[in-house]
Design a protein around this motif. Sequence first.
Motif, PDB file in Angstrom:
ATOM      1  N   GLU A   2     -14.633 -15.437 -37.491  1.00 11.31           N
ATOM      2  CA  GLU A   2     -14.214 -15.382 -38.915  1.00 11.31           C
ATOM      3  C   GLU A   2     -12.714 -15.112 -38.934  1.00 11.31           C
ATOM      4  OE1 GLU A   2     -14.583 -11.718 -42.528  1.00 11.31           O
ATOM      5  OE2 GLU A   2     -16.162 -12.224 -40.849  1.00 11.31           O
ATOM      6  N   LEU A   3     -11.847 -14.405 -38.058  1.00 16.93           N
ATOM      7  CA  LEU A   3     -10.591 -14.024 -38.162  1.00 16.93           C
ATOM      8  C   LEU A   3      -9.798 -15.038 -37.138  1.00 16.93           C
ATOM      9  CD1 LEU A   3     -10.902 -10.263 -38.204  1.00 16.93           C
ATOM     10  CD2 LEU A   3     -10.753 -11.767 -39.974  1.00 16.93           C
ATOM     11  N   ASP A   4     -10.481 -15.749 -36.489  1.00 11.03           N
ATOM     12  CA  ASP A   4      -9.845 -16.856 -35.375  1.00 11.03           C
ATOM     13  C   ASP A   4      -8.958 -16.245 -34.440  1.00 11.03           C
ATOM     14  OD1 ASP A   4      -9.336 -19.300 -34.334  1.00 11.03           O
ATOM     15  OD2 ASP A   4      -7.692 -19.338 -35.392  1.00 11.03           O
ATOM     16  N   LEU A   5      -9.729 -14.983 -33.772  1.00  9.15           N
ATOM     17  CA  LEU A   5      -9.151 -14.144 -32.624  1.00  9.15           C
ATOM     18  C   LEU A   5     -10.018 -14.124 -31.630  1.00  9.15           C
ATOM     19  CD1 LEU A   5      -8.189 -11.180 -34.952  1.00  9.15           C
ATOM     20  CD2 LEU A   5      -6.501 -12.598 -33.939  1.00  9.15           C
ATOM     21  N   PRO A   6      -9.547 -14.375 -30.396  1.00  6.07           N
ATOM     22  CA  PRO A   6     -10.357 -14.222 -29.150  1.00  6.07           C
ATOM     23  C   PRO A   6     -11.097 -13.066 -29.073  1.00  6.07           C
ATOM     24  CG  PRO A   6      -8.094 -14.418 -28.504  1.00  6.07           C
ATOM     25  CD  PRO A   6      -8.041 -14.561 -29.985  1.00  6.07           C
ATOM     26  N   GLN A   7     -12.173 -13.121 -28.239  1.00  4.48           N
ATOM     27  CA  GLN A   7     -13.010 -11.696 -28.294  1.00  4.48           C
ATOM     28  C   GLN A   7     -12.353 -10.591 -27.441  1.00  4.48           C
ATOM     29  OE1 GLN A   7     -17.133 -12.590 -27.236  1.00  4.48           O
ATOM     30  NE2 GLN A   7     -17.410 -14.083 -28.862  1.00  4.48           N
ATOM     31  N   HIS A   8     -11.615 -11.210 -26.368  1.00  4.48           N
ATOM     32  CA  HIS A   8     -10.828 -10.218 -25.169  1.00  4.48           C
ATOM     33  C   HIS A   8      -9.836  -9.721 -26.080  1.00  4.48           C
ATOM     34  CE1 HIS A   8      -8.257 -13.819 -25.142  1.00  4.48           C
ATOM     35  NE2 HIS A   8      -7.379 -13.013 -24.915  1.00  4.48           N
ATOM     36  N   ARG A   9      -9.354 -10.198 -27.196  1.00 10.16           N
ATOM     37  CA  ARG A   9      -8.143  -9.539 -27.935  1.00 10.16           C
ATOM     38  C   ARG A   9      -8.881  -8.354 -28.719  1.00 10.16           C
ATOM     39  NH1 ARG A   9      -4.335 -13.219 -30.834  1.00 10.16           N
ATOM     40  NH2 ARG A   9      -3.880 -13.798 -28.789  1.00 10.16           N
ATOM     41  N   LEU A  10      -9.931  -8.575 -29.184  1.00 11.53           N
ATOM     42  CA  LEU A  10     -10.768  -7.475 -30.021  1.00 11.53           C
ATOM     43  C   LEU A  10     -11.252  -6.424 -28.978  1.00 11.53           C
ATOM     44  CD1 LEU A  10     -12.884  -9.677 -32.582  1.00 11.53           C
ATOM     45  CD2 LEU A  10     -10.880  -8.601 -33.042  1.00 11.53           C
ATOM     46  N   ARG A  11     -11.608  -6.564 -27.977  1.00 10.78           N
ATOM     47  CA  ARG A  11     -11.878  -5.498 -27.044  1.00 10.78           C
ATOM     48  C   ARG A  11     -10.510  -4.906 -26.498  1.00 10.78           C
ATOM     49  NH1 ARG A  11     -15.685  -9.693 -25.560  1.00 10.78           N
ATOM     50  NH2 ARG A  11     -14.169 -10.480 -23.924  1.00 10.78           N
ATOM     51  N   TYR A  12      -9.529  -5.552 -26.454  1.00 11.77           N
ATOM     52  CA  TYR A  12      -8.332  -4.873 -25.841  1.00 11.77           C
ATOM     53  C   TYR A  12      -7.741  -4.039 -27.086  1.00 11.77           C
ATOM     54  CZ  TYR A  12      -3.205  -4.572 -24.667  1.00 11.77           C
ATOM     55  OH  TYR A  12      -2.138  -3.902 -24.565  1.00 11.77           O
ATOM     56  N   TRP A  13      -7.548  -4.374 -28.325  1.00  8.17           N
ATOM     57  CA  TRP A  13      -7.256  -3.567 -29.300  1.00  8.17           C
ATOM     58  C   TRP A  13      -8.272  -2.619 -29.543  1.00  8.17           C
ATOM     59  CZ3 TRP A  13      -6.740  -7.741 -33.769  1.00  8.17           C
ATOM     60  CH2 TRP A  13      -5.135  -8.558 -33.381  1.00  8.17           C
TER      61      TRP A  13
END
Length: 123
Positions: free
Chosen positions: A23-34
């Motif tokens: 939906e947000l065009d962000l990689p999953q690893h970036r979400l986990r990092y945040w």
Amino acid sequence: MVAQPPGEKASGAFRTIGEVSRELDLPQHRLRYWESRFPQLRPVKRAGQRRYYRAEDVALVRRIDSLLNREGYTIAGVQRLFAQEGKAKASARRETPADQDMPGQSLRAIRDALADALAADSR
């Protein structure tokens, strides 16, 4: 009640990390990092440590993305911004008017007013 189009979730439904990523065009690893950098971002974790994002989590991810990738903040800058906002909210909660009733006092006043009204009505 409005029917949802097939394959589309309600606005308040939980979303998986994959759905948020797409939906947000962000990689999953970036979400986990945040999640590791921003304690405010805490999706629900279920069995197998699967992440489920609430609507407010998705809104926070959008805000973090906007601050970092559009407004030029650093991660440390966003952390400071969130810390300042947290302090402002905490001080706003502490600064209640001195003449504000305590909840128990308000209930007693209502009870007394109702008792007076019942007594006047029975006369």
